[in-house]
Design an enzyme around this catalytic site. Structure first.
Site, mmCIF file in Angstrom:
data_model
loop_
_atom_site.group_PDB
_atom_site.id
_atom_site.type_symbol
_atom_site.label_atom_id
_atom_site.label_comp_id
_atom_site.label_asym_id
_atom_site.label_seq_id
_atom_site.Cartn_x
_atom_site.Cartn_y
_atom_site.Cartn_z
ATOM 1 N N HIS A 168 1.424 -0.930 0.247
ATOM 2 C CA HIS A 168 0.017 0.127 0.111
ATOM 3 C C HIS A 168 0.963 1.247 0.165
ATOM 4 C CE1 HIS A 168 -3.155 3.009 0.904
ATOM 5 N NE2 HIS A 168 -3.509 2.663 0.694
ATOM 6 N N GLU B 139 -3.916 2.024 -7.722
ATOM 7 C CA GLU B 139 -4.385 3.013 -6.697
ATOM 8 C C GLU B 139 -3.517 4.338 -6.632
ATOM 9 O OE1 GLU B 139 -6.702 1.579 -2.802
ATOM 10 O OE2 GLU B 139 -4.393 1.456 -2.541
ATOM 11 N N SER C 165 -10.774 7.788 -3.790
ATOM 12 C CA SER C 165 -11.882 8.667 -3.279
ATOM 13 C C SER C 165 -12.521 7.619 -3.875
ATOM 14 C CB SER C 165 -11.474 9.651 -3.999
ATOM 15 O OG SER C 165 -10.039 10.123 -3.140
#
Ligand code: 13P
Length: 230
Positions: free
Chosen positions: A88, A157, A193
């Site tokens: 991440h 992401e 988002s």
């Protein structure tokens, strides 16, 4: 579709129990082919039951041992956790984990047979250079990773879309996912988002197999609505 909730450093064990209870009542209405994952903080681990999989946001590449402040497979086994998130951007950035460290973790948990949700994504400085720079950056984040691992899920992401309220556009997601899909034959999620307003257009993109949701997943009702659709 895959719906993954990344709680990050939010929620407690008590609030996760309340969350799961609410989610479970909604999940009975979800499509059977949809798969739901929840990544709570490790202190919230417990023996939850329901039509979802609990994963860990991070763990050390060891069964147990002298790794102060870390948890290993022994601690995950206690809760039957067999899914881990690796790479991440908050761990790569804020916690300064290098690609080499990420690769080491990946290799260990692959050998252990864990399902791995592997995250990649470029910063704004790279996006601003252009699409080719983005592809190069993402490919470097796949370097050293066994992209043919059968228990691999990849999440794209873009860092500039995380927690900013500015999701990538349908066009941006489509082009990057197409490029990644040409390389990886595994489920590919989009994150950054994703919310109740934009989820319909995002999930309608052919190259999107699911979504990884932070802020908008923290409320069980909101997450349920995102799963069930309008
Ligand atoms: P947000 O949904 O809050 O942008 O977070 C995305 C994310 O980082 C999920 O892993």
């Amino acid at each position: 579709m895959i719906y993954a909730a990344n709680f990050k450093t939010n929620h407690t064990r008590a609030s996760t129990h309340a969350y799961v209870e609410k989610l479970n009542s909604a999940l009975s209405a979800k499509k059977p082919e949809d798969k739901v994952y929840i990544f709570p903080p490790t202190t919230a681990f417990d023996h939850y039951e329901g039509d979802f999989t609990i994963g860990v946001q991070n763990a050390h590449e060891a069964y147990n041992g002298a790794f102060t402040g870390e948890i290993g497979v022994e601690q995950l086994d206690e809760f039957g956790i067999r899914t881990i998130m690796i790479g991440h951007s908050e761990r790569r950035g804020i916690l300064r984990k290098s690609q080499d460290q990420v690769i080491e973790k990946f290799s260990y948990f692959e050998k252990e047979g864990f399902e791995i949700l592997y995250c990649i994504g470029e910063p704004l400085s790279i996006r601003d250079i252009g699409e080719d720079a983005v592809y190069r950056y993402l490919k470097a984040q796949l370097n050293g990773i066994d992209i043919s691992y059968e228990k691999l899920i990849v999440a794209y992401e873009p860092i500039w879309a995380i927690g900013t309220g500015r999701s990538a556009t349908v066009k941006e997601i489509t082009t990057v996912h197409k490029e990644l899909k040409a390389m990886i034959n595994r489920p590919l999620l989009y994150g950054g988002s994703v919310n109740l307003k934009n989820i319909d257009e995002i999930r309608s993109i052919e190259e999107v197999d699911g979504v990884l949701i932070g802020s908008a997943s923290l409320d069980a009702e909101n997450f349920s609505k995102m799963i069930l659709g309008s």
